[in-house]
Design an enzyme around this catalytic site. Structure first.
Site, PDB file in Angstrom:
ATOM      1  N   ASP B  29      -9.234  11.342 -70.961  1.00  0.00           N
ATOM      2  CA  ASP B  29      -8.535  12.621 -70.823  1.00  0.00           C
ATOM      3  C   ASP B  29      -7.422  12.463 -69.805  1.00  0.00           C
ATOM      4  O   ASP B  29      -7.642  11.951 -68.706  1.00  0.00           O
ATOM      5  CB  ASP B  29      -9.502  13.715 -70.356  1.00  0.00           C
ATOM      6  CG  ASP B  29     -10.431  14.147 -71.475  1.00  0.00           C
ATOM      7  OD1 ASP B  29     -10.161  13.792 -72.635  1.00  0.00           O
ATOM      8  OD2 ASP B  29     -11.433  14.832 -71.189  1.00  0.00           O
ATOM      9  N   ASP B 148     -12.887  20.190 -84.266  1.00  0.00           N
ATOM     10  CA  ASP B 148     -13.963  20.638 -83.380  1.00  0.00           C
ATOM     11  C   ASP B 148     -14.744  21.716 -84.127  1.00  0.00           C
ATOM     12  O   ASP B 148     -14.140  22.649 -84.658  1.00  0.00           O
ATOM     13  CB  ASP B 148     -13.397  21.258 -82.091  1.00  0.00           C
ATOM     14  CG  ASP B 148     -12.595  20.260 -81.262  1.00  0.00           C
ATOM     15  OD1 ASP B 148     -12.768  19.042 -81.464  1.00  0.00           O
ATOM     16  OD2 ASP B 148     -11.775  20.701 -80.431  1.00  0.00           O
TER      17      ASP B 148
END
Lengths: 193, 269
Positions: B29, B148
């Site tokens: 990330d 997702d």
């Protein structure tokens, strides 16, 4: 040594340039015929769709130049496919350097093939110091069937030609620039041909 | 005894069919060009430097890397492009860049900077035609669609913004659609499993893997090496992505690959 990466608008050429840099050489990106003819080594990259890549190659006039080159030329991925007689993708006529046709994987395996697979039956100085069944990174939906010009084979549902050679022309379906240390060795071997 | 034989036969078969290996993908990330989540690497000179971490993972045997950018400033594109250039310069394995990518222009600049693939998520849900445009211009092979999802009343539903915003789109319908529109891969994160360290969403993954004929990357839930074995065998995943188990050295990539090999799962060693 003068190394030219043919820049005709198709492909992740930055990665190849960096991979060569990591080996201690400098490569020039160019679509200039004179620069290409004067190079000691020529790399012909390509990713994307065959017919549009061929269109871009034709627009630059390099489709006439590449088949006449005398120095070692390495086609990578789509670059190798465009060096064949034809590609099924977009019904594309190729440069006809390699005497074979590029066809689509049937759907018995997932398409595209994405990931690390083995190369074997290695038959060229390009693979000096490379172990049989070494892993290379591949991303493709179309392939070259086994033929006399194959210098490496890979298996994905069927066994196919994952590298080709004819005289001074070499082609690899895998991405040596993305295939860790073994890939770097293959690039180095090409530069030392 | 019978079960044992059946199991061996199927893994044997699975190896004969092809030699393509299962991929292990650490995910980093990124915010403002730096890694966000803490990492526990004593050998890192700069714990926030994504390039250094990427090089370490590449040397340890990671098959690919994913950089997920969560920068929200006006400078985001510039810093991301710089990062991609630096990664491409140093790292000799493929990498995917995702996070906030919403246009053909975004993708073009990232690919030209050296990214191998891009991953799109919310922008594809909002404008599905974007998948067709990107696949047509750059080829399916570099377009990953990230999905997702979580279960709502027993149905897997697509969510946006890291699982916060529900949609009325069903996971399996959307997966089929993105394949038809030209996605080259699907990165499926189960929001029900993400962060739990209790294993991947193998039932949904297996269904997905049979439903579409493009590779599936499993994400969300990695806690132990057994979870990876399970997601490749039960979940039929082509690749598995994880972040913290690698960043905090709970699992070493080399140990994981040896363990997978012992379980007859083809891996690059």
């Amino acid at each position: 040594m003068k190394i030219v990466i043919i820049n005709y608008g198709a492909g992740n050429i930055q990665s190849i340039k960096f991979a060569i840099q990591r080996l201690g050489y400098e490569a020039v990106l160019s679509h200039d015929e004179v620069a290409i003819r004067n190079a000691d080594k020529v790399i012909f990259p390509g990713v994307g769709e065959a017919s549009s890549a061929m269109e871009m190659l034709k627009a630059s006039g390099l489709d006439k130049v590449i088949p006449t080159l005398k120095q070692p030329v390495l086609g990578i991925c789509l670059g190798m496919q465009l060096m064949c007689n034809s590609c099924e993708e977009g019904d594309t006529q190729g440069l006809g350097i390699f005497d074979c046709d590029v066809i689509k994987f049937d759907n018995s395996e997932k398409v595209p093939q994405i990931g690390w697979n083995q190369i074997e039956n290695l038959k060229s100085d390009l693979f000096k110091g490379i172990n049989d069944k070494e892993y290379m990174y591949l991303v493709h939906s179309f392939y070259v069937p086994l033929n006399d010009e194959a210098i490496a084979t890979t298996e994905y549902g069927i066994k196919y030609a994952s590298a080709l050679q004819k005289d001074n022309f070499y082609g690899v379906q895998f991405h040596p620039e993305k295939s860790s240390k073994a890939g770097a060795q293959i690039l180095q071997n090409f530069l030392e041909l | 005894m019978f079960l044992q034989n059946t199991f061996n036969f199927s893994t044997f078969n699975f190896q004969l069919r092809n030699m393509l290996t299962k991929r292990i993908i650490p995910c980093l990330d990124i915010k403002n060009g730096r890694t966000v989540k803490g990492v526990n690497f004593v050998d890192l000179r700069d714990a926030g430097d994504p390039v250094e971490l990427a090089e370490i993972y590449a040397n340890e045997g990671a098959d690919e890397l994913v950089f997920l950018d969560i920068t929200a400033t006006e400078q985001r594109r510039k810093t991301l492009v710089e990062l991609v250039m630096h990664v491409a310069e140093k790292v000799n394995i493929p990498f995917t860049v995702g996070g906030g990518i919403s246009s053909v222009e975004d993708v073009e600049i990232l690919l030209n900077s050296g990214a191998d693939k891009v991953s799109i998520n919310s922008s594809a849900v909002k404008n599905p035609q974007l998948i067709n445009e990107l696949a047509g211009k750059f080829g399916s092979q570099c377009i990953v669609v990230a999905i997702d999802a979580k279960q709502i009343e027993g149905e897997w539903m697509v969510h946006l913004v890291g699982g916060k915003v529900p949609t009325d789109i069903k996971l399996f319908d959307w997966a089929k659609e993105v394949e038809q529109r030209g996605a080259g891969e699907i990165l499926f994160t189960s929001m029900d499993h993400d962060g739990t360290k209790n294993g991947f969403a193998n039932e949904a993954l297996a269904y997905l893997s049979e439903l579409v004929n493009i590779p599936i990357i499993a994400s969300g839930g990695a806690g132990t090496m057994q979870h990876f074995t399970d997601t490749f065998i039960e979940g039929k995943a082509d690749a598995a992505l994880a972040a913290s188990v690698f960043h905090f050295k709970e699992i070493e990539i080399i140990d994981l690959k040896n363990e997978l090999k012992r379980n007859n799962i083809p891996v690059r060693l």
